[in-house]
Enzyme design. Structure first.
Site, PDB file in Angstrom:
ATOM      1  N   HIS A 105       0.850  -1.205   0.000  1.00 50.26           N
ATOM      2  CA  HIS A 105       0.000   0.000   0.000  1.00 50.26           C
ATOM      3  C   HIS A 105       0.876   1.242   0.000  1.00 50.26           C
ATOM      4  O   HIS A 105       1.965   1.244   0.577  1.00 50.26           O
ATOM      5  CB  HIS A 105      -1.004   0.005   1.154  1.00 50.26           C
ATOM      6  CG  HIS A 105      -0.407  -0.026   2.537  1.00 50.26           C
ATOM      7  ND1 HIS A 105      -0.040   1.107   3.207  1.00 50.26           N
ATOM      8  CD2 HIS A 105      -0.120  -1.064   3.366  1.00 50.26           C
ATOM      9  CE1 HIS A 105       0.427   0.771   4.408  1.00 50.26           C
ATOM     10  NE2 HIS A 105       0.404  -0.537   4.528  1.00 50.26           N
ATOM     11  N   ASP A 107      -0.369   4.388   0.894  1.00 52.36           N
ATOM     12  CA  ASP A 107      -0.771   5.393   1.889  1.00 52.36           C
ATOM     13  C   ASP A 107      -0.039   5.108   3.192  1.00 52.36           C
ATOM     14  O   ASP A 107       0.478   4.005   3.395  1.00 52.36           O
ATOM     15  CB  ASP A 107      -2.291   5.362   2.112  1.00 52.36           C
ATOM     16  CG  ASP A 107      -2.749   4.070   2.748  1.00 52.36           C
ATOM     17  OD1 ASP A 107      -2.425   2.995   2.202  1.00 52.36           O
ATOM     18  OD2 ASP A 107      -3.400   4.111   3.812  1.00 52.36           O
ATOM     19  N   ASP A 138       6.594   0.972   6.349  1.00 53.68           N
ATOM     20  CA  ASP A 138       5.164   0.630   6.198  1.00 53.68           C
ATOM     21  C   ASP A 138       4.455   1.649   5.329  1.00 53.68           C
ATOM     22  O   ASP A 138       4.026   2.673   5.834  1.00 53.68           O
ATOM     23  CB  ASP A 138       4.547   0.545   7.592  1.00 53.68           C
ATOM     24  CG  ASP A 138       3.095   0.131   7.582  1.00 53.68           C
ATOM     25  OD1 ASP A 138       2.610  -0.311   6.532  1.00 53.68           O
ATOM     26  OD2 ASP A 138       2.448   0.269   8.629  1.00 53.68           O
ATOM     27  N   GLU A 172      -4.984   1.635   3.003  1.00 50.86           N
ATOM     28  CA  GLU A 172      -4.875   0.534   3.962  1.00 50.86           C
ATOM     29  C   GLU A 172      -4.845   1.050   5.392  1.00 50.86           C
ATOM     30  O   GLU A 172      -5.509   0.527   6.276  1.00 50.86           O
ATOM     31  CB  GLU A 172      -3.614  -0.292   3.675  1.00 50.86           C
ATOM     32  CG  GLU A 172      -3.617  -1.665   4.356  1.00 50.86           C
ATOM     33  CD  GLU A 172      -3.146  -1.670   5.794  1.00 50.86           C
ATOM     34  OE1 GLU A 172      -3.516  -2.580   6.540  1.00 50.86           O
ATOM     35  OE2 GLU A 172      -2.417  -0.739   6.208  1.00 50.86           O
ATOM     36  N   GLU A 173      -4.059   2.097   5.632  1.00 47.44           N
ATOM     37  CA  GLU A 173      -3.931   2.602   7.005  1.00 47.44           C
ATOM     38  C   GLU A 173      -5.232   3.214   7.494  1.00 47.44           C
ATOM     39  O   GLU A 173      -5.471   3.329   8.694  1.00 47.44           O
ATOM     40  CB  GLU A 173      -2.796   3.629   7.096  1.00 47.44           C
ATOM     41  CG  GLU A 173      -1.425   3.104   6.700  1.00 47.44           C
ATOM     42  CD  GLU A 173      -0.881   2.031   7.637  1.00 47.44           C
ATOM     43  OE1 GLU A 173      -1.581   1.641   8.591  1.00 47.44           O
ATOM     44  OE2 GLU A 173       0.248   1.577   7.397  1.00 47.44           O
ATOM     45  N   HIS A 437       3.952   2.939  12.244  1.00 51.24           N
ATOM     46  CA  HIS A 437       2.886   3.735  12.874  1.00 51.24           C
ATOM     47  C   HIS A 437       3.413   4.646  13.978  1.00 51.24           C
ATOM     48  O   HIS A 437       2.672   5.478  14.490  1.00 51.24           O
ATOM     49  CB  HIS A 437       1.743   2.881  13.475  1.00 51.24           C
ATOM     50  CG  HIS A 437       1.042   2.035  12.474  1.00 51.24           C
ATOM     51  ND1 HIS A 437      -0.186   1.462  12.718  1.00 51.24           N
ATOM     52  CD2 HIS A 437       1.390   1.659  11.225  1.00 51.24           C
ATOM     53  CE1 HIS A 437      -0.564   0.758  11.648  1.00 51.24           C
ATOM     54  NE2 HIS A 437       0.398   0.869  10.733  1.00 51.24           N
TER      55      HIS A 437
HETATM   56 ZN   LIG Z   1       1.058  -1.424   6.344  1.00 50.47          ZN
END
Ligand SMILES: [Zn+2]
Length: 470
Positions: A105, A107, A138, A172-173, A437
């Site tokens: 992903h 985003d 990520d 996705e996030e 994150h």
């Molecule tokens: Zn991810």
């Protein structure tokens, strides 16, 4: 950006899946891969509601350009139902040959307070062997792993007739709100024999992992009302307990005295084979020294194969706004992680039943059911799993371990439902220090190279997956 012309200057790989020959070739491609990753992470592609959509669009366009440069033919930006733009790039398989779908992903998570970052979150910065930035791991590293693997072996895959589809999601996030309708609308373009989801973590720097179990999640909001309106806490306090107090009493029933989830009817899966040390857990999670941990059993079991329940939000007056009133109503959102083997609907039922059964007599309790995401457990003995284990072992020089993830990737369940014949492999670009994150997210660049190599090996060897094996 590396073009197919550049690749012609690099020696071709002879016996297609020789790791040493590929490694040499990969070394020549890595500097450009890292430059391209840096350019991607400079785009603040946060797809959360309330954030500017322009960078998400720009990030999708940048990904599309990278996929075209990596030799994919049918590249387009797609979205359904007002969702954020995803990118699909394809090169179809020759008749009778397998297709591999590579997922990532583009985003990213919001940054939190940028002042807490050592360097600005969207300014990629090298420190030691790590690249720091929001999205550096990520999951823009997942995007670049796919691009780099294709730059590395795209021509061989073409010659072998192995089909490749790259699917780079844009939300996705933000919880993949349109994922299911998206994959249903693009069912033909996304159909594959093997799906590689590069959005998880390896076991440690130097130790590859396949993520073979993921917890699912259900959540609910519980509202506690004790009065029709706020009244003076001095004049009326005593005969009525305020709503935050009653809420706290209710929430306290969700765990037993050891800190284990106390809701009857929840399932546990078998304990994992690997163990995480308490020391590692404490360091990674940031548990202050001297505080005991909650629950029983191994740390890995507590994280992956048993339920866990957290209160993730409370609505009540803030301390700053506190006044001498009996608060009439309070709300909490509870999030219940569920292990493989647990049906989300059943977990929701027992969670709601528990909250209703333990409602304080002097309060009106209403429970609103929220989201549900299924847990996941990989098919252990499939040829695709063996292929993945071989590729990871060759890239790292040591066998991969099976790990779980305490978190959820609910779209994995959607993929399995829409493409039931496909094998899904969950691989990782992160390591335990990546802080996905979190503040100071980072990618280990040595590990990134191994991720690219393993994926190239996997793609080259996917031709060995015969239809009757699947
Ligand atoms: Zn991810």
């Amino acid at each position: 950006m590396t073009t197919p012309q550049d690749l012609q200057h690099i020696a071709p790989v002879g016996a297609a899946s020789d790791p040493d020959a590929l490694r040499t070739r990969l070394d020549a491609l890595l500097p450009q891969a890292i430059k391209d990753l840096e350019a991607l992470v400079r785009i603040p592609s946060i797809a959360f509601p309330g954030h500017d959509r322009e960078p998400v669009q720009r990030s999708a366009e940048a990904v599309a350009e990278l996929l075209r440069g990596a030799g994919l033919e049918q590249v387009s930006l797609e979205s359904v139902a007002g969702g954020a733009p995803a990118v699909i790039g394809r090169r179809p398989a020759a008749p009778g040959r397998p297709t591999v779908l590579l997922y990532a992903h583009h985003d990213v998570q919001p940054t939190g307070d940028p002042a807490e970052w050592t360097t600005p979150p969207f300014e990629p910065t090298r420190r030691g062997e790590r690249l720091y930035a929001r999205g550096a791991a990520d999951d823009k590293a997942g995007v670049m792993a796919h691009v780099t693997a294709l730059r590395l072996v795209g021509e061989e895959l073409s010659a072998e007739g192995i089909g490749v589809t790259v699917f780079v999601e844009g939300e996705e996030e933000a919880g993949s709100p349109t994922f299911r309708p998206f994959i249903e609308a693009h069912r033909d373009a996304l159909a594959a024999d093997l799906i590689v989801v590069a959005d998880s973590a390896n076991w440690a720097v130097g130790v590859p992992a396949l993520t073979t179990s993921l917890r699912g999640v259900v959540d609910a909001v519980v509202e506690v009302r004790v009065l029709e309106q706020a009244v003076h806490s001095g004049l009326f306090g005593g005969p009525v307990l305020d709503a935050p107090t009653q809420l706290a009493r209710l929430l306290a029933t969700l765990h037993d005295e050891n800190g284990e989830v106390a809701i009857p009817g929840l399932v546990r899966a078998a304990d994992p084979e690997v163990e995480m040390t308490e020391e590692d857990y404490r360091r990674d999670a940031g548990v202050p020294a001297g505080l005991p941990l909650s629950g029983t059993g191994s740390i890995a079991a507590r994280l992956w194969t048993r339920p866990a329940l957290s209160v993730i939000g409370i609505d009540a007056p803030t301390v700053r706004d506190a006044s001498n009133t009996l608060v009439p109503v309070a709300r909490a959102k509870v999030s219940l992680r569920i292990p493989p083997g647990q049906e989300p609907a059943a977990a929701m039922d027992v969670l709601v039943a528990h909250l209703e059964a333990h409602a304080p007599a002097a309060a009106q309790v209403t429970v609103h059911r929220g989201e549900q995401g299924r847990p996941y457990s990989a098919r252990q003995d499939s040829p695709a799993m063996e292929l993945a284990r071989g590729a990871l072992a060759d890239a790292w020089g040591r066998p991969a371990v099976d790990t779980g993830l305490g978190g959820s990737i609910p779209f994995i369940a959607d993929l399995l439902e829409v493409f039931p014949a496909a094998d899904v492999l969950v691989t990782g670009v992160e390591d335990p220090e990546s802080r996905a994150h979190g503040i100071d997210e980072s990618l280990h660049l040595g590990e990134f190279a191994k991720v690219c190599l393993a994926e190239a090996l996997l793609l080259l060897r996917a031709g060995d997956l015969r239809r009757e094996d699947r």
